[in-house]
Design a protein around this motif. Structure first.
Motif, PDB file in Angstrom:
ATOM      1  N   THR A  13       0.822  -1.218   0.000  1.00 51.08           N
ATOM      2  CA  THR A  13       0.000   0.000   0.000  1.00 51.08           C
ATOM      3  C   THR A  13       0.855   1.267   0.000  1.00 51.08           C
ATOM      4  OG1 THR A  13      -0.161  -0.047   2.412  1.00 51.08           O
ATOM      5  CG2 THR A  13      -1.925  -1.127   1.164  1.00 51.08           C
ATOM      6  N   GLN A  14       2.140   1.136   0.306  1.00 47.37           N
ATOM      7  CA  GLN A  14       3.030   2.300   0.323  1.00 47.37           C
ATOM      8  C   GLN A  14       3.525   2.680  -1.076  1.00 47.37           C
ATOM      9  OE1 GLN A  14       3.752   4.187   3.063  1.00 47.37           O
ATOM     10  NE2 GLN A  14       2.156   2.931   3.989  1.00 47.37           N
ATOM     11  N   ALA A  15       3.313   1.809  -2.059  1.00 43.79           N
ATOM     12  CA  ALA A  15       3.772   2.081  -3.422  1.00 43.79           C
ATOM     13  C   ALA A  15       2.877   3.125  -4.078  1.00 43.79           C
ATOM     14  CB  ALA A  15       3.763   0.801  -4.245  1.00 43.79           C
ATOM     15  N   LEU A  16       3.493   3.965  -4.905  1.00 42.91           N
ATOM     16  CA  LEU A  16       2.743   4.971  -5.648  1.00 42.91           C
ATOM     17  C   LEU A  16       2.369   4.450  -7.029  1.00 42.91           C
ATOM     18  CD1 LEU A  16       4.859   8.191  -4.986  1.00 42.91           C
ATOM     19  CD2 LEU A  16       2.669   7.582  -3.967  1.00 42.91           C
ATOM     20  N   ASP A  17       1.214   4.845  -7.482  1.00 40.49           N
ATOM     21  CA  ASP A  17       0.809   4.575  -8.846  1.00 40.49           C
ATOM     22  C   ASP A  17       1.749   5.344  -9.781  1.00 40.49           C
ATOM     23  OD1 ASP A  17      -1.318   3.858 -10.943  1.00 40.49           O
ATOM     24  OD2 ASP A  17      -1.211   6.051 -11.082  1.00 40.49           O
ATOM     25  N   PHE A  18       2.141   4.748 -10.899  1.00 41.15           N
ATOM     26  CA  PHE A  18       3.080   5.388 -11.817  1.00 41.15           C
ATOM     27  C   PHE A  18       2.582   6.759 -12.262  1.00 41.15           C
ATOM     28  CE2 PHE A  18       4.553   6.358 -16.104  1.00 41.15           C
ATOM     29  CZ  PHE A  18       5.919   6.352 -15.906  1.00 41.15           C
ATOM     30  N   ASP A  19       1.327   6.842 -12.678  1.00 43.45           N
ATOM     31  CA  ASP A  19       0.791   8.122 -13.162  1.00 43.45           C
ATOM     32  C   ASP A  19       0.778   9.168 -12.049  1.00 43.45           C
ATOM     33  OD1 ASP A  19       0.381   7.230 -15.791  1.00 43.45           O
ATOM     34  OD2 ASP A  19      -1.575   6.376 -15.263  1.00 43.45           O
ATOM     35  N   ALA A  20       0.437   8.759 -10.844  1.00 44.52           N
ATOM     36  CA  ALA A  20       0.432   9.698  -9.719  1.00 44.52           C
ATOM     37  C   ALA A  20       1.854  10.168  -9.409  1.00 44.52           C
ATOM     38  CB  ALA A  20      -0.184   9.026  -8.495  1.00 44.52           C
ATOM     39  N   ALA A  21       2.819   9.268  -9.482  1.00 46.67           N
ATOM     40  CA  ALA A  21       4.204   9.640  -9.238  1.00 46.67           C
ATOM     41  C   ALA A  21       4.690  10.629 -10.302  1.00 46.67           C
ATOM     42  CB  ALA A  21       5.096   8.406  -9.212  1.00 46.67           C
ATOM     43  N   MET A  22       4.339  10.375 -11.563  1.00 51.99           N
ATOM     44  CA  MET A  22       4.748  11.276 -12.639  1.00 51.99           C
ATOM     45  C   MET A  22       4.126  12.663 -12.456  1.00 51.99           C
ATOM     46  SD  MET A  22       6.989   9.767 -14.351  1.00 51.99           S
ATOM     47  CE  MET A  22       7.173  10.956 -15.656  1.00 51.99           C
ATOM     48  N   GLU A  23       2.862  12.702 -12.082  1.00 52.76           N
ATOM     49  CA  GLU A  23       2.193  13.988 -11.837  1.00 52.76           C
ATOM     50  C   GLU A  23       2.903  14.746 -10.725  1.00 52.76           C
ATOM     51  OE1 GLU A  23      -1.990  13.485 -11.132  1.00 52.76           O
ATOM     52  OE2 GLU A  23      -2.276  12.463 -13.042  1.00 52.76           O
ATOM     53  N   ASP A  24       3.277  14.021  -9.669  1.00 55.26           N
ATOM     54  CA  ASP A  24       3.971  14.630  -8.542  1.00 55.26           C
ATOM     55  C   ASP A  24       5.322  15.209  -8.971  1.00 55.26           C
ATOM     56  OD1 ASP A  24       4.078  15.299  -5.762  1.00 55.26           O
ATOM     57  OD2 ASP A  24       5.470  13.629  -5.457  1.00 55.26           O
ATOM     58  N   ILE A  25       6.024  14.469  -9.799  1.00 54.49           N
ATOM     59  CA  ILE A  25       7.334  14.945 -10.288  1.00 54.49           C
ATOM     60  C   ILE A  25       7.152  16.153 -11.197  1.00 54.49           C
ATOM     61  CG2 ILE A  25       9.270  14.354 -11.822  1.00 54.49           C
ATOM     62  CD1 ILE A  25       8.964  11.445 -10.702  1.00 54.49           C
ATOM     63  N   GLU A  26       6.198  16.082 -12.100  1.00 55.50           N
ATOM     64  CA  GLU A  26       6.007  17.157 -13.092  1.00 55.50           C
ATOM     65  C   GLU A  26       5.534  18.455 -12.462  1.00 55.50           C
ATOM     66  OE1 GLU A  26       3.450  15.303 -15.959  1.00 55.50           O
ATOM     67  OE2 GLU A  26       5.124  14.277 -16.938  1.00 55.50           O
ATOM     68  N   LYS A  27       4.808  18.389 -11.352  1.00 62.67           N
ATOM     69  CA  LYS A  27       4.323  19.637 -10.747  1.00 62.67           C
ATOM     70  C   LYS A  27       5.469  20.466 -10.167  1.00 62.67           C
ATOM     71  CE  LYS A  27       3.292  18.132  -6.077  1.00 62.67           C
ATOM     72  NZ  LYS A  27       2.317  17.849  -5.086  1.00 62.67           N
ATOM     73  N   ASP A  28       6.602  19.790  -9.871  1.00 67.78           N
ATOM     74  CA  ASP A  28       7.764  20.501  -9.312  1.00 67.78           C
ATOM     75  C   ASP A  28       8.731  20.977 -10.390  1.00 67.78           C
ATOM     76  OD1 ASP A  28       6.882  20.165  -6.707  1.00 67.78           O
ATOM     77  OD2 ASP A  28       7.875  18.226  -6.501  1.00 67.78           O
ATOM     78  N   LEU A  29       8.433  20.712 -11.652  1.00 71.10           N
ATOM     79  CA  LEU A  29       9.342  21.136 -12.736  1.00 71.10           C
ATOM     80  C   LEU A  29       9.134  22.591 -13.107  1.00 71.10           C
ATOM     81  CD1 LEU A  29       9.277  18.013 -15.065  1.00 71.10           C
ATOM     82  CD2 LEU A  29      11.006  18.668 -13.397  1.00 71.10           C
TER      83      LEU A  29
END
Length: 76
Positions: free
Chosen positions: A60-76
């Motif tokens: 349950t601690q793993a992130l969904d790939f799309d959610a992780a990408m969104e999280d990374i992209e918002k900080d770019l």
């Protein structure tokens, strides 16, 4: 491709037979297919094993790939 699957006496698939003509085609299409690739550093293999075990212990601690990408992209 006309593959033949090889099974043991319990019916479990244990191998695959590829006709030599098709194997030769694969070798010409994918250069280096016969080389064994074991050039991954030991520390990377150990880290991957640790992360896999962490995931198995707490999936349950793993992130969904799309959610992780969104999280990374918002900080770019």
């Amino acid at each position: 491709m006309s593959l033949q699957y090889i099974s043991d006496n319990t019916g479990k698939t244990t191998g695959v037979f590829i006709p030599i003509s098709e194997w030769n085609e694969l070798k010409s299409k994918y250069k280096g297919i016969e080389q064994e690739h074991t050039d991954i550093p030991v520390w990377q293999m150990e880290e991957a094993g640790k992360r896999l075990q962490d995931y198995r212990n707490e999936p349950t601690q793993a992130l969904d790939f799309d959610a992780a990408m969104e999280d990374i992209e918002k900080d770019l």
